[in-house]
Design a protein around this motif. Structure first.
Motif, PDB file in Angstrom:
ATOM      1  N   VAL A 157       0.842  -1.282  -0.015  1.00  0.00           N
ATOM      2  CA  VAL A 157       0.177   0.226   0.016  1.00  0.00           C
ATOM      3  C   VAL A 157       0.961   1.262   0.042  1.00  0.00           C
ATOM      4  N   PRO A 158       0.575   2.528  -0.530  1.00  0.00           N
ATOM      5  CA  PRO A 158       1.188   3.631  -0.508  1.00  0.00           C
ATOM      6  C   PRO A 158       0.687   4.334   0.852  1.00  0.00           C
ATOM      7  N   GLY A 159       1.870   4.879   1.344  1.00  0.00           N
ATOM      8  CA  GLY A 159       1.462   5.671   2.476  1.00  0.00           C
ATOM      9  C   GLY A 159       2.115   6.731   2.830  1.00  0.00           C
ATOM     10  N   SER A 160       1.787   7.989   3.537  1.00  0.00           N
ATOM     11  CA  SER A 160       2.556   8.964   3.805  1.00  0.00           C
ATOM     12  C   SER A 160       2.462   9.470   5.293  1.00  0.00           C
ATOM     13  N   ALA A 161       3.633   9.957   5.800  1.00  0.00           N
ATOM     14  CA  ALA A 161       3.564   9.982   7.343  1.00  0.00           C
ATOM     15  C   ALA A 161       2.430  11.187   7.606  1.00  0.00           C
ATOM     16  N   LEU A 162       2.201  11.047   8.875  1.00  0.00           N
ATOM     17  CA  LEU A 162       1.120  11.909   9.405  1.00  0.00           C
ATOM     18  C   LEU A 162       1.748  13.238  10.113  1.00  0.00           C
ATOM     19  N   THR A 163       1.179  14.422   9.941  1.00  0.00           N
ATOM     20  CA  THR A 163       1.732  15.490  10.421  1.00  0.00           C
ATOM     21  C   THR A 163       0.924  16.050  11.464  1.00  0.00           C
ATOM     22  N   ASP A 164      -0.234  15.787  11.714  1.00  0.00           N
ATOM     23  CA  ASP A 164      -1.425  15.958  12.712  1.00  0.00           C
ATOM     24  C   ASP A 164      -1.053  15.226  14.117  1.00  0.00           C
ATOM     25  N   THR A 165      -1.176  15.731  15.183  1.00  0.00           N
ATOM     26  CA  THR A 165      -1.112  14.950  16.340  1.00  0.00           C
ATOM     27  C   THR A 165      -2.469  14.247  16.551  1.00  0.00           C
ATOM     28  N   ILE A 166      -2.391  12.729  16.653  1.00  0.00           N
ATOM     29  CA  ILE A 166      -3.371  11.976  16.826  1.00  0.00           C
ATOM     30  C   ILE A 166      -3.718  11.564  18.125  1.00  0.00           C
ATOM     31  N   LYS A 167      -5.134  11.756  18.490  1.00  0.00           N
ATOM     32  CA  LYS A 167      -5.656  11.307  19.774  1.00  0.00           C
ATOM     33  C   LYS A 167      -6.512   9.968  19.659  1.00  0.00           C
ATOM     34  N   GLU A 168      -6.468   9.322  20.602  1.00  0.00           N
ATOM     35  CA  GLU A 168      -7.264   8.266  20.744  1.00  0.00           C
ATOM     36  C   GLU A 168      -8.441   8.749  21.618  1.00  0.00           C
ATOM     37  N   VAL A 169      -9.796   8.503  21.376  1.00  0.00           N
ATOM     38  CA  VAL A 169     -10.794   8.989  22.160  1.00  0.00           C
ATOM     39  C   VAL A 169     -11.938   7.982  22.560  1.00  0.00           C
ATOM     40  N   GLU A 170     -12.652   8.152  23.559  1.00  0.00           N
ATOM     41  CA  GLU A 170     -13.597   7.517  23.811  1.00  0.00           C
ATOM     42  C   GLU A 170     -14.632   8.276  24.317  1.00  0.00           C
ATOM     43  N   ALA A 171     -16.116   8.334  23.931  1.00  0.00           N
ATOM     44  CA  ALA A 171     -17.194   9.138  24.559  1.00  0.00           C
ATOM     45  C   ALA A 171     -16.744  10.511  24.534  1.00  0.00           C
ATOM     46  N   ASP A 172     -15.950  10.909  23.678  1.00  0.00           N
ATOM     47  CA  ASP A 172     -15.558  12.587  23.531  1.00  0.00           C
ATOM     48  C   ASP A 172     -14.465  12.819  24.717  1.00  0.00           C
ATOM     49  N   VAL A 173     -13.787  11.823  25.379  1.00  0.00           N
ATOM     50  CA  VAL A 173     -12.668  12.191  26.035  1.00  0.00           C
ATOM     51  C   VAL A 173     -11.520  11.440  25.600  1.00  0.00           C
TER      52      VAL A 173
END
Length: 196
Positions: free
Chosen positions: A125-141
């Motif tokens: 697969v083709p992929g590119s690095a992420l530049t955004d900060t990525i958060k794991e969330v549950e129930a808007d927290v």
């Protein structure tokens, strides 16, 4: 879906671009690739006849140089891919799966995918690095911040060994897997997926 909201519901791949539906750009990019022997387009079942008539006109006006076939899509993306796979000849040992709503890829990318598909890798697969900060969330927290150095964004086209992809689709159907792309389906089945 986001663009469709401003186009009266018309899907991106069918919007006009340079005198043809957007999906035709993907056909034009893929057709000259030396390893490519044909293209299967999967159209929504509800508008199938309209899109096939448009495709026939495009092929007549500007023959791409490889056979182009059309099949009806399914309810989910993975169903549509399975329908497309059913139209791929049995002797085809590799297959590209592409989302034509992403038309701005290059033949060089396809070549890189072909080069990366080895005996030990069943999909690439083709992929590119992420530049955004990525958060794991549950129930808007926020639960935690993920290490983006270990994450990539994946797009299409994706290249697979045809027999492996067919067998994996059969298993996914039998076991009712819900996936967002074919690479994740191979991952669930325990196959090795590479990245370029």
């Amino acid at each position: 879906m986001r663009l469709a909201a401003s186009t009266g519901g018309k899907r991106k791949q069918f919007l006009p671009f340079c005198g043809a539906p957007m999906y035709w750009r993907s056909v034009q990019t893929l057709a000259p690739v030396p390893a490519l022997r044909g293209i299967v387009l999967v159209f929504p079942a509800q508008d199938f006849d309209v899109h096939v008539a448009d495709l026939e006109r495009l092929v007549h006006q500007n023959a791409p140089g490889v056979p182009v076939h059309a099949v009806r899509g399914g309810d989910r993306r993975q169903d549509s891919v399975r329908h497309g796979l059913a139209a791929v000849p049995g002797e085809c040992d590799q297959v590209l799966v592409h989302d034509s709503a992403r038309p701005f890829f290059s033949a060089c990318l396809v070549h890189a995918l072909c080069t990366a598909l080895t005996e030990s890798v069943q999909g690439v697969v083709p992929g590119s690095a992420l530049t955004d900060t990525i958060k794991e969330v549950e129930a808007d927290v926020v639960q935690r911040t993920l290490d983006r150095s270990r994450l990539i964004g994946v797009q299409t086209p994706q290249l697979f060994r045809t027999s492996v992809l067919r067998a994996t689709h059969d298993r996914a159907l039998a076991e009712d897997w819900q996936v967002t792309d074919d690479a994740s389906m191979l991952e669930l089945a325990g196959h090795v997926v590479g990245i370029v």
